[in-house]
Every structure is written in C-alpha cells, then in structure tokens.
Design an enzyme around this catalytic site. Structure first.
Site, mmCIF file in Angstrom:
data_model
loop_
_atom_site.group_PDB
_atom_site.id
_atom_site.type_symbol
_atom_site.label_atom_id
_atom_site.label_comp_id
_atom_site.label_asym_id
_atom_site.label_seq_id
_atom_site.Cartn_x
_atom_site.Cartn_y
_atom_site.Cartn_z
ATOM 1 N N HIS A 365 -35.922 1.064 -32.393
ATOM 2 C CA HIS A 365 -34.910 0.168 -32.962
ATOM 3 C C HIS A 365 -34.855 0.196 -34.484
ATOM 4 O O HIS A 365 -34.227 -0.690 -35.082
ATOM 5 C CB HIS A 365 -35.162 -1.269 -32.508
ATOM 6 C CG HIS A 365 -34.784 -1.553 -31.097
ATOM 7 N ND1 HIS A 365 -33.487 -1.809 -30.697
ATOM 8 C CD2 HIS A 365 -35.538 -1.615 -29.968
ATOM 9 C CE1 HIS A 365 -33.457 -2.026 -29.399
ATOM 10 N NE2 HIS A 365 -34.687 -1.912 -28.928
ATOM 11 N N LYS A 553 -26.427 -12.689 -39.579
ATOM 12 C CA LYS A 553 -27.485 -11.786 -39.141
ATOM 13 C C LYS A 553 -28.737 -12.092 -39.941
ATOM 14 O O LYS A 553 -28.683 -12.857 -40.915
ATOM 15 C CB LYS A 553 -27.081 -10.323 -39.308
ATOM 16 C CG LYS A 553 -26.630 -9.956 -40.720
ATOM 17 C CD LYS A 553 -26.107 -8.519 -40.769
ATOM 18 C CE LYS A 553 -24.772 -8.406 -40.072
ATOM 19 N NZ LYS A 553 -24.695 -7.299 -39.136
ATOM 20 N N ARG A 554 -29.843 -11.511 -39.523
ATOM 21 C CA ARG A 554 -31.099 -11.668 -40.262
ATOM 22 C C ARG A 554 -30.878 -11.274 -41.723
ATOM 23 O O ARG A 554 -30.205 -10.294 -42.022
ATOM 24 C CB ARG A 554 -32.158 -10.774 -39.604
ATOM 25 C CG ARG A 554 -33.517 -10.800 -40.214
ATOM 26 C CD ARG A 554 -34.523 -10.121 -39.276
ATOM 27 N NE ARG A 554 -34.092 -8.795 -38.860
ATOM 28 C CZ ARG A 554 -34.423 -7.658 -39.489
ATOM 29 N NH1 ARG A 554 -35.177 -7.712 -40.583
ATOM 30 N NH2 ARG A 554 -34.018 -6.501 -39.042
ATOM 31 N N LYS A 559 -29.171 -5.064 -45.009
ATOM 32 C CA LYS A 559 -27.976 -5.649 -44.393
ATOM 33 C C LYS A 559 -26.969 -6.110 -45.439
ATOM 34 O O LYS A 559 -25.830 -6.409 -45.137
ATOM 35 C CB LYS A 559 -28.367 -6.791 -43.456
ATOM 36 C CG LYS A 559 -29.187 -6.302 -42.256
ATOM 37 C CD LYS A 559 -29.632 -7.444 -41.367
ATOM 38 C CE LYS A 559 -30.527 -6.967 -40.234
ATOM 39 N NZ LYS A 559 -29.820 -6.232 -39.181
ATOM 40 N N THR A 661 -25.583 -5.527 -32.751
ATOM 41 C CA THR A 661 -24.788 -5.987 -31.616
ATOM 42 C C THR A 661 -23.840 -7.107 -32.037
ATOM 43 O O THR A 661 -22.872 -7.389 -31.337
ATOM 44 C CB THR A 661 -25.677 -6.483 -30.453
ATOM 45 O OG1 THR A 661 -26.597 -7.471 -30.941
ATOM 46 C CG2 THR A 661 -26.445 -5.337 -29.834
ATOM 47 N N LYS A 665 -19.998 -8.251 -30.705
ATOM 48 C CA LYS A 665 -19.607 -9.616 -30.313
ATOM 49 C C LYS A 665 -18.371 -10.072 -31.079
ATOM 50 O O LYS A 665 -17.472 -10.694 -30.517
ATOM 51 C CB LYS A 665 -20.774 -10.572 -30.543
ATOM 52 C CG LYS A 665 -21.958 -10.309 -29.622
ATOM 53 C CD LYS A 665 -23.245 -10.922 -30.156
ATOM 54 C CE LYS A 665 -24.447 -10.368 -29.401
ATOM 55 N NZ LYS A 665 -25.725 -10.623 -30.064
#
Length: 812
Positions: A365, A553-554, A559, A661, A665
């Site tokens: 991952h 998100k985290r 990111k 993911t 969504k």
C-alpha cells in the site's frame, strides 16, 4: 444471490415484530421499562434486535461453509475502519423502513438513534476502510471470508481543534457495551514473547527447536457479524483482545502492595489498548511489534484449529486456506506459520516453506521507502528470538537464490536481503514468503515493478500483479446518499447495488434536460445538509449555492493539503485587492488527522485554521470564500461530506499515492475531481473521460526526472510572481500576528527543499482551479459532467476488486 429470505418477523408484520423485540430487550435485557429507558437504551435494544436477526443467518453461513468444505480466505489487517454498524446492517437486511416504523410509535427517530452509536475505533485511514469494504463485498459475493485484527479499546485518538491546533483526546469507543460483538472466551490462545530457544533432536534424529522461558499473553476472540446484501450470508470479523494469564498477584495483594498486584495485568493488556501507539520511542516501537505478532499468532492458531477439525495432515492446507496480508503489518505471520508447522506440528523445513509460500499473498500500500516497515535486529531478536532464527534461514536461502540469478551483482543481492544494515525488512519478507504480490492501482503497481521491487520482479516476474482498489456502493451511495440512490434506482432499477457497472445506463440520461434538473435538485439538497453539518461542527456558515470544494484525508506532506492552502492565500490576496473580483463563490472544506508526532502536518492544520479565520471574517472575501477545517474525521462524518461535495481535491504528488479510495467515493457521489495523475486518479481519468475531470501538474515520470536532474524550488519562487507573493504573505506573519514567524519553517521548507514539489505544480494548480470556475458557471454542463462521472464509476466497486482477488490470488 443465495435464496434471500425476506424478514417476516416472528409476530407477523416485520415492523411490529421488531417493535416487540426492542421492548423485550428493554424489559428482559436491561430490566427497564419504556418510561425509564433512555435514548441510549433504545439504541442498544434496537441493535440487539437486529443482531438477533443476523444470528441465525450467521450460524447457518458457518455451517454451510463447513458442509461444503469451502476454501476459506483470511484477511489480516491491523485496521478495520468499519463505521457504524446499525444503518449498514439494516440496509443489507432490507429492514431500514421497518425499523423506522417500529421506532416511531416508541417515540424515537431512527436517524437520530443511529447517532448514538460511536464509530468503532479500529482504524485510521484508507487501509482500514479498504479492509471494511472488502469484508462487505466478500459477504455480498458469498465468499467464505474472515477478517482478523485487534480489538483496540481506544482508537488512534479523537481530534479536537483548539485555537486552530490539533489536540488529541482519548477515543474510548468501548466505554459502553458494544452490542454488535460476541465474546468467545472458548477461543482464547496463548501468545508468547521474549524467552530463549533450545535445540534438541527428536526420536528420528531430526533437529528440533523449542521456544522456552517466555512471557505469555492470552488472546481472546470477539466476533462481529458482517452481513452480505440481502443474501442470508453473514461472515465474521474476529478481533483479539489481550488478557493477562493471571488477573493479579495474590502474594503482592496479601502484602498490601495493591498496585504491584495488578501491574502485570495492566501491562499485558496494553497490547490491545490503543491503535498505533507512537513509535518515536523504543517502548513504542516494541509495543507496535508486539501488537502485530499478538494478532497474527492468535489468528494462525485459530486457522489451524479450524483446518485440523476436518483434516489430519497439512497436505491440503494451501488448497483450503488463503491468507491475505493487508500491507506489511501482518507479515510476521510468515515466520510464525513456519514455527507452528515445524516446532509444533513436526514438519520439515521444505514442506513447511512450500505450504507457507502457497498460503500467503501480500498487498502493498505504499511507495514511500520510509513507510516500508523495518525493525532493529536487537528488538526483533529480543522479542521474538525463534522467529529471527527462522527469518535468518529464509534470508540465507533468498540470498543464495539471488546470487545464483545475479552472480556479478552483490549490490542487488543486498538490496533484496531481508536482514541487512542491522534491520529486518518486512516488505522483503512478505515478498519472499508470498505466492502473489499486488499493488492497488495501475500506476502504483508499475512503480512497484519498475522501481521499488524491481529486483524481485526480475527474479519472480509472475508473482507481481495489479488489483485496483474499490469501494462498496452499499455504504458509500445507498446508505450515505439516499436521495441520489432513489433517483438512480427510479431511473435504471436497483441492480446497480450489487452490479455497479449497471450505472452506465445513466449515460444516456446525461443529455436529458429534465433529468439534469432533478439531479441538480438532489445535489442542492445534499449541499444544504452538508452546510448544516459544517455550521453545527465549527460555527462557519458556508454558501451551498457556490462550489463545495473538499479535501478530506489523512494529513501528510505528500497529500499536499499545503498546496491547497497556498491556493487559498493566493485567492484571498486577489479578493483583498479587488473585492469585486468575478469569481465563483466557494466553500473549501478540509478534514483529516495528523499523526500526533508529525509536527509538519500539525502545522499545516494550524495554517489552514488561521487562513479560515482570516477569510471568513474579512468583508472583502467572506461572501465569496469560506474555509473550514472539520475536526475528527471518521466514517460517519465522511458519509455526510461526500454527497454534498462538488469538487474532489486529489492533489498528491504524482507517484506517491498508492491508490486512494476517497477519489472513488467523491466521483460515485457526483463530485468532479481536480487532481494529479497519481494513484487511481489515472484510472478514474480514463474512465470518466478527459472532459469530465480537471488534471494538472507533473506526471510521476516528470517528478522522478526533476529529482534526478536537480530540482530547484528557490528558482520557481523567484520566477513565479503569484507564488512569491503568496509565500511572502505567509512569512510576513499576517496569518499569525500573535505568533510572528509561526509558519516560517513551512515556507522555508518549500523554498529550499520542497520534497513533494508543491512549488513545481503551483501555477498549474491555479490554472486548473480557473478551469473549475469556468465549468461551474454553466450549471447544465457541470451537471452533465457529474452524471457521467457517476455513470462511469462502475469499475471502482470493491465487488469487482474482490472478484479479482478471488480469481487471480485466492483461486477460489
């Protein structure tokens, strides 16, 4: 689907039957009457009543697997981010309407009662949510699947935002009874730590090993039902809780040393106390390794127990057992299975290794080298001495095999080694001990093959495959977005609920003006609901008629929430200079947790909060731009966010996000994506079409090339006027007048280092946001794009992903 039995309650009508069962639990389980029972009591009684209806199906499912001698799949994950169970169970049992009708006469609203259920603190991010989606799909597809993990008493933490800063509070989600779990004290196994290894010879003269003088912990099972969608199948999530071998030391107690009497119990049970203890200390690292071994050891004993009920030898083990390792966390299961087969079952090395290699599969991952788990030899050997011996032999054989394949390349052999530089490399162990290794998006898998694991790919080319992640549409549309689900079902039928590619039938409606109008009405209702949530949580009023622009998100540097923040400062400065600037109004929402010891990520949260304070209170900007950071992101909050979002921010540095993911969504709920060609964004872009997504920035290849040729962020700072103005404004202290210089380190980190290339992508990101503005000005065309996004999302179902695992990996 297996002949589904409609719920015809035990007392006639389903709603009436459920109402009676709820009141029975109030009376007979809680010893209360309706007049004294609280809202919490009615939630518990409703949950027990639904679990009662699952119980018969649950037992029948396990019996069916036994009678069929089914090959079973065991999904090992350190996280399962399940979300609330009541609403999900009602949907899968087709009982939502009946539950509402049962509770109404009792004076309760089902939706409000669902809010009494805490989110299970069993996960933190995408890894755990993916595991939860796969469990749902395995049950819906009637695959004999079991989830195995840890029953954490505390989640990672509850996030509060105090004066713009993240503050961690205990997430004691088990402070009350959990009505969904069933304790299984008869399924308790000893788990060993520390000690030493003795060697001896058996009656046949074979060398054998014994792990002795160990400190033992008991692992006790707690089971949670996982219902499939309307098919009478109920699978199991089994979680392990740590229990002391002795409750207290009677001798200490009798001497009056009461703290010492219970100290061992308290220390032992710390293993399942909290998700992800901080690993920046030696004791934290040790506890993490203990957690990983604790749950895999108990799991393997449980798997072997189940297998041995039907068979006397291990000849058929790989044909009846498949174990999926969800990232490297459970990979210590490989030497543990070897130990159990050799030391406790008497198998020789070659037979045990053949069985082990045919049993395990590994999902990677991450592409971040620092996220590929390693342990010091000292810690590993002290905690698990026998396993280090076994890994040493695996490593020796791996080195021999690599040296044969690459006789003139000792550096390559060393790169592949499991034991190197005083470390145990768990990814190398997972690859060596698995029959299949998969990435979770096409780009991610290509990076694994070409870069991260390229040496192993040359050695074992057929071992590496791709299976792109997916999400369950039952939770992420049917449950979380009922209005859109009803519109879709009314338009094309309900087959999409178990066959997501059927959404393609919506494509022909994208050009239907009346359908677009209805679709837009549904979206506006969802946005207004989200606006209420935002105001309730943080007191910020957003304009639901503008673009609802979301990044959840985290919090992590790759990111790039910081890139989004820079964009907001740029927009604010333009609005401050020209309050009449013609821009589409936006509400920009953030949510996500930073690791407690991740200082940079926590500074980004503070920066976003301060930007929000500025723009939300400045008359020059507040009508056209609102910014809010929503605290304590979890599944239940996500279910409220996705339906009301217009724009999905998927802006990670290309080549760093494995899949994601959240991107799926958002798209499934009709939000358009602005993003880089990273992770599953690449496949989403291919699926929805280039005119229905906003792609910007460097590609993964270009990122790698820039790094190789010498990336100079300072030069970009000097040459981009808007970027320089933005960074200088932050560095001026205008966003933190009470703490001058607060964000200087963030700015200087970008100007002089910028590992994740925010500055390289800044201008392209600003240009892409201008394209978003232009597209949103045409509501009809924006709605058409949104419909096409939903219609073309069928591939991204976890049902498809699980079918691929079943076919390519588990060979069911």
């Amino acid at each position: 689907m297996r002949g589904y039995t409609p719920n015809i309650g035990r007392r006639g009508g389903l709603a009436e039957s459920l109402k009676h069962d709820i009141t029975d639990h109030i009376t007979y389980t809680l010893a209360l009457d309706r007049g004294t029972a609280s809202e919490r009591d009615f939630y518990m009684s409703t949950a027990w009543s639904i679990r009662d209806r699952l119980a018969e199906r649950w037992a029948a499912t396990q019996q069916r697997y036994k009678e069929r001698d089914s090959k079973r799949v065991y999904y090992l994950s350190l996280e399962f981010l399940m979300g609330r169970a009541l609403g999900n169970a009602l949907i899968n049992l087709d009982m939502t309407e009946a539950a509402g009708e049962a509770l109404g006469p009792l004076g309760f609203d089902l939706e409000k009662l669902e809010e009494k259920e805490p989110d299970a603190g069993l996960g933190n991010g995408g890894l755990g949510r993916l595991a939860a989606c796969y469990l749902d799909s395995m049950a819906t597809l009637e695959i004999p699947g079991y989830g195995y993990g840890i029953r954490y008493e505390q989640g990672i933490f509850r996030q509060k935002i105090v004066n713009g800063r993240q503050v961690e509070a205990p997430d004691n989600w088990l402070h009350d009874d959990n009505p969904w779990e069933i304790a299984r004290p008869e399924r308790t196994y000893p788990v060993k730590f520390y000690g030493r290894v003795e060697s001896t010879h058996d009656a046949d003269g074979q060398l054998r090993f014994r792990w002795v003088d160990t400190q033992d912990v008991l692992a006790m099972a707690y089971d949670t039902p996982i219902p499939g969608y309307r098919n009478n199948t109920v699978n199991t999530l089994r979680l392990w809780a740590a229990k002391a071998t002795e409750a207290f030391d009677l001798e200490d107690f009798m001497r009056g040393d009461y703290l010492a009497a219970v100290a061992a119990k308290s220390q032992t049970e710390t293993i399942s106390k909290v998700l992800y203890p901080p690993d920046d200390t030696g004791s934290g690292k040790e506890l993490r390794l203990k957690q990983q071994f604790f749950f895999v050891s108990a799991t393997l004993r449980d798997i072997i127990r189940r297998y041995r009920k039907e068979r006397r030898t291990f000849a058929d083990f790989p044909e009846k057992v498949q174990i999926q390792l969800n990232d490297t966390h459970p990979s210590v299961a490989i030497p543990e299975l070897m130990r159990l087969l050799m030391d406790e079952e008497g198998l020789g090395w070659n037979e045990a290794w053949s069985i082990t290699r045919q049993t395990f599969a590994y999902t990677n991952h991450t592409v971040l080298p620092e996220a590929l788990e390693t342990w010091s030899l000292e810690l590993f050997g002290r905690l698990l001495p026998r396993h280090l011996q076994i890994i040493g032999e695996i490593d020796r054989r791996l080195r021999e095999r690599a040296a044969e394949a690459f006789p003139d390349d000792p550096a390559r052999v060393e790169r592949m080694a499991i034991l190197s530089d005083g470390q145990v490399r768990m990814a190398s162990l997972a690859i060596a001990g698995s029959h299949t290794v998969n990435g979770v998006a096409e780009l991610h898998s290509q990076i694994l093959r070409d870069q991260l694991f390229r040496d192993f790919v040359v050695l074992w080319p057929d071992r590496f495959i791709n299976i792109t992640n997916g999400i369950t549409q039952r939770r992420w549309m049917l449950k979380s977005n009922p209005a859109l689900s009803q519109l879709i079902t009314h338009t094309i039928g309900d087959e999409w609920i178990t066959d997501l590619p059927r959404l393609s039938e919506l494509e022909k409606r994208a050009d239907d003006e009346d359908f677009r109008t209805i679709w837009r009405t549904v979206k506006e209702l969802n946005k207004k609901e989200l606006a209420k949530v935002v105001e309730e949580l943080v007191g910020v009023r957003i304009n639901p008629m503008g673009i609802v622009d979301v990044q959840v998100k985290r919090i992590h540097e790759y990111k790039r929430q910081l890139l989004n923040a820079l964009r907001l400062v740029d927009l604010y400065l333009r609005l401050r200079d020209d309050p009449g600037l013609d821009v589409v109004p936006r509400a920009v929402l953030f949510s996500g947790k930073a690791a407690p010891t991740y200082w940079v990520a926590k500074q980004v949260i503070k920066l976003i909060s301060n930007i929000g304070n500025l723009v939300n209170n400045d008359p020059a900007s507040r009508e056209k731009l609102q910014v809010a950071f929503l605290p304590d992101y979890n599944v239940s909050l996500a279910e409220k966010i996705f339906p009301g979002s217009d724009l999905s921010e998927q802006i990670s540095t290309a080549g760093f996000e494995a899949s994601g993911t959240g991107n799926m969504k958002f798209a499934l709920n009709g939000a358009l994506t602005i993003g880089t060609l990273d992770g599953a964004n690449v496949e989403i872009a291919e699926a929805v079409g280039p005119g229905n997504i906003f792609i910007f920035g460097l590609t993964a290849e270009e990122v790698a090339e820039r790094k190789e040729t010498g990336y100079d962020p300072h030069r970009i700072y000097e040459t981009s006027e808007r970027l320089r103005r933005t960074l200088d404004f932050i560095r001026s202290g205008a966003l933190s007048p009470e703490e001058p210089g607060l964000f200087n380190s963030l700015v200087e980190g970008l100007i002089y280092h910028d590992r994740f290339m925010l500055l390289a992508d800044f201008d392209a990101y600003i240009a892409a946001q201008a394209e978003v503005d232009a597209a949103y000005r045409n509501p009809d065309e924006w709605t058409r794009k949104a419909i096409l996004n939903v219609a073309r999302c069928g591939y991204f179902s976890s049902d498809r992903a699980v079918k691929e695992y079943a076919d390519k990996v588990w060979k069911l």
